[in-house]
Write an enzyme that holds these catalytic residues in place. Sequence first.
Site, PDB file in Angstrom:
ATOM      1  N   PHE A  98      -5.725 -25.535   5.021  1.00 38.93           N
ATOM      2  CA  PHE A  98      -5.626 -25.055   3.634  1.00 38.93           C
ATOM      3  C   PHE A  98      -6.638 -25.734   2.709  1.00 38.93           C
ATOM      4  CE2 PHE A  98      -1.922 -23.186   5.358  1.00 38.93           C
ATOM      5  CZ  PHE A  98      -1.682 -22.055   4.575  1.00 38.93           C
TER       6      PHE A  98
ATOM      7  N   CYS B 117       3.744 -14.147  -1.441  1.00 36.47           N
ATOM      8  CA  CYS B 117       4.482 -15.409  -1.621  1.00 36.47           C
ATOM      9  C   CYS B 117       3.862 -16.362  -2.641  1.00 36.47           C
ATOM     10  CB  CYS B 117       4.645 -16.107  -0.281  1.00 36.47           C
ATOM     11  SG  CYS B 117       5.727 -15.201   0.829  1.00 36.47           S
TER      12      CYS B 117
HETATM   13  P1  NAD Z   1       9.751  -7.212   2.319  1.00 36.15           P
HETATM   14  O1  NAD Z   1       9.719  -6.551   1.002  1.00 36.15           O
HETATM   15  O2  NAD Z   1       8.677  -6.933   3.324  1.00 36.15           O
HETATM   16  O3  NAD Z   1      11.129  -6.872   3.048  1.00 36.15           O
HETATM   17  C1  NAD Z   1      12.367  -6.807   2.418  1.00 36.15           C
HETATM   18  C2  NAD Z   1      13.115  -5.637   3.028  1.00 36.15           C
HETATM   19  O4  NAD Z   1      14.476  -5.685   2.626  1.00 36.15           O
HETATM   20  C3  NAD Z   1      12.581  -4.265   2.579  1.00 36.15           C
HETATM   21  O5  NAD Z   1      12.254  -3.498   3.725  1.00 36.15           O
HETATM   22  C4  NAD Z   1      13.755  -3.656   1.802  1.00 36.15           C
HETATM   23  O6  NAD Z   1      13.827  -2.252   1.925  1.00 36.15           O
HETATM   24  C5  NAD Z   1      14.914  -4.355   2.471  1.00 36.15           C
HETATM   25  N1  NAD Z   1      16.150  -4.365   1.666  1.00 36.15           N
HETATM   26  C6  NAD Z   1      16.300  -4.746   0.387  1.00 36.15           C
HETATM   27  N2  NAD Z   1      17.609  -4.678   0.020  1.00 36.15           N
HETATM   28  C7  NAD Z   1      18.283  -4.252   1.118  1.00 36.15           C
HETATM   29  C8  NAD Z   1      19.659  -3.995   1.392  1.00 36.15           C
HETATM   30  N3  NAD Z   1      20.615  -4.180   0.466  1.00 36.15           N
HETATM   31  N4  NAD Z   1      20.000  -3.538   2.615  1.00 36.15           N
HETATM   32  C9  NAD Z   1      19.053  -3.342   3.559  1.00 36.15           C
HETATM   33  N5  NAD Z   1      17.742  -3.598   3.374  1.00 36.15           N
HETATM   34  C10 NAD Z   1      17.369  -4.041   2.166  1.00 36.15           C
HETATM   35  O7  NAD Z   1       9.844  -8.761   2.010  1.00 36.15           O
HETATM   36  P2  NAD Z   1       9.376  -9.984   2.947  1.00 36.15           P
HETATM   37  O8  NAD Z   1       7.925 -10.202   2.824  1.00 36.15           O
HETATM   38  O9  NAD Z   1       9.984  -9.844   4.301  1.00 36.15           O
HETATM   39  O10 NAD Z   1      10.088 -11.199   2.178  1.00 36.15           O
HETATM   40  C11 NAD Z   1      11.474 -11.355   2.178  1.00 36.15           C
HETATM   41  C12 NAD Z   1      11.816 -12.697   1.574  1.00 36.15           C
HETATM   42  O11 NAD Z   1      11.286 -13.760   2.389  1.00 36.15           O
HETATM   43  C13 NAD Z   1      11.236 -12.935   0.192  1.00 36.15           C
HETATM   44  O12 NAD Z   1      12.130 -13.707  -0.545  1.00 36.15           O
HETATM   45  C14 NAD Z   1       9.975 -13.719   0.469  1.00 36.15           C
HETATM   46  O13 NAD Z   1       9.589 -14.522  -0.622  1.00 36.15           O
HETATM   47  C15 NAD Z   1      10.415 -14.584   1.621  1.00 36.15           C
HETATM   48  N6  NAD Z   1       9.339 -15.011   2.515  1.00 36.15           N
HETATM   49  C16 NAD Z   1       8.340 -14.148   2.823  1.00 36.15           C
HETATM   50  C17 NAD Z   1       7.347 -14.566   3.701  1.00 36.15           C
HETATM   51  C18 NAD Z   1       6.215 -13.640   4.042  1.00 36.15           C
HETATM   52  O14 NAD Z   1       5.240 -14.115   4.598  1.00 36.15           O
HETATM   53  N7  NAD Z   1       6.294 -12.360   3.766  1.00 36.15           N
HETATM   54  C19 NAD Z   1       7.375 -15.856   4.255  1.00 36.15           C
HETATM   55  C20 NAD Z   1       8.434 -16.699   3.925  1.00 36.15           C
HETATM   56  C21 NAD Z   1       9.407 -16.273   3.054  1.00 36.15           C
END
Ligand code: NAD
Length: 452
Positions: free
Chosen positions: A269, A280
């Site tokens: 990084f 994020c």
């Molecule tokens: P994302 O938007 O790709 O996925 C979330 C999913 O949840 C979506 O497909 C949405 O349709 C679904 N969803 C929402 N409400 C729902 C419900 N009630 N029932 C069923 N499905 C539902 O998000 P992401 O990137 O996977 O991130 C998720 C969390 O993890 C966030 O808080 C993010 O900050 C954290 N996070 C993300 C990463 C990353 O690299 N993307 C890494 C670490 C932490």
Amino acid sequence: MPHEINLKRPKEDVLNISVIGAGYVGLVTAAGFAEVGNTVICVEKQADRLTALAEGRSPIFEPGLQEILGDLIKRDLLRFTSDIKESINASDVIFIAVGTPQGPGGKADITQLCDAAMEIAGCLQREKVIVIKSTVPVGTNELIANLVSDQLHKRKMDFSCTVVSNPEFLKEGSSLNDFRRPDRIILGSINSKAIQVLRTLYEPFSRNHEKIIVMSPRSAELTKYAANAMLAMRISFMNEIGVLAERVGADIEEIRIGIGSDPRIGPDFLYAGVGFGGSCFPKDLSSLISMGSEVGISMDLIKATTARNLEQRDRIVGEISSQFKTLVGKKIAIWGLSFKPNTDDTRDSPALHVIKKLLEKGANVCAYDPIVVLTNDDIDSHENFALADNAYDAVVDCDALVLMTEWKEFVSPDFAKISRLMNGKLVFDGRNIWSRSHVTLFGFQYFGVGRS
Ligand code: NAD
């Protein structure tokens, strides 16, 4: 690649799991737990994601994921549904991995999380462990625990559920590997029974040394933000030193190697470039600032990290503009749309920011990305924007080439061919992956980041 997970686990150590949300985190979590023999049901609301999954197709691009999905589904270890009730009743542990996007005023919007918790509490028939995987502001664990307990009380249920905070540290682009071999597994709870359930579940991922760290839910919540803020600060720090390096005749790439060799600093990084993006870092920094302001603390380092990052995206636009009298009618090729390589995620991608600015200034933009299919209406419906089928088609008749994402396929391009295809001779290397001495051999003028 072989990994250390134990596929032959005693039956009593194998659990039924629900994962709410089949996004970048939920889908990898579901597949990762299914791979070690647990039975996993993943609940997803978005119809298009669910349709793809029902056909065994991954709706997101993540190396290795597509390859294992079909097999896990065939072996009945993993299935997908929109029916949360069916999923909850069949599970011992429920992971919530829904989105927590940036809300008004920079605060994290936990609506999806609260909704999911209410849906879960509305159909629970017995005690379960509920685990928050999403990144959430400090105090959310208590808030969700109260929501669930109030709902159970209303439904006259005589049991309670523990909510554990288990923030996720995987990196898009290598998330399956990160899930299989985590550096640490943070569990935030004071309930020893719930911790024991999760210790059993995570045992295959913690075999060669203890990776589980138990702490209070509040510390677990803040640990996730602190980790992302530290990483983002390193990038902004290097970008700031890079600006200075350019002015004083130094090279940030030499400096990176010089300081990264110090074990107290380490090499990761430390890459100067067009700045960080993704779903994020930007929103987590903004959430940290908001958390600070709620308790009267001005998070100055975090604010400066964000400001430097935004400035970095605009600097490259300024640099490109300064090479022309006007950008009106100029054709600019952009290589890379995702916020980093090996993902199709374009959320808050610096590339999209730069493209928008170039279009605003009247340029014609032709972009190419190995994976991304743009569905960003602002850009892909713009009359001066086009997507090319390959990297070389993108540069035809262009006045400048701008590298925004360091996909492997861009590392050693055929500059002789590019030189023949392009109209102009300007190359902007937004990720410092090329060497000036090599690129200039082909008659190009080379612009890196932080390199004089
Ligand atoms: P994302 O938007 O790709 O996925 C979330 C999913 O949840 C979506 O497909 C949405 O349709 C679904 N969803 C929402 N409400 C729902 C419900 N009630 N029932 C069923 N499905 C539902 O998000 P992401 O990137 O996977 O991130 C998720 C969390 O993890 C966030 O808080 C993010 O900050 C954290 N996070 C993300 C990463 C990353 O690299 N993307 C890494 C670490 C932490």
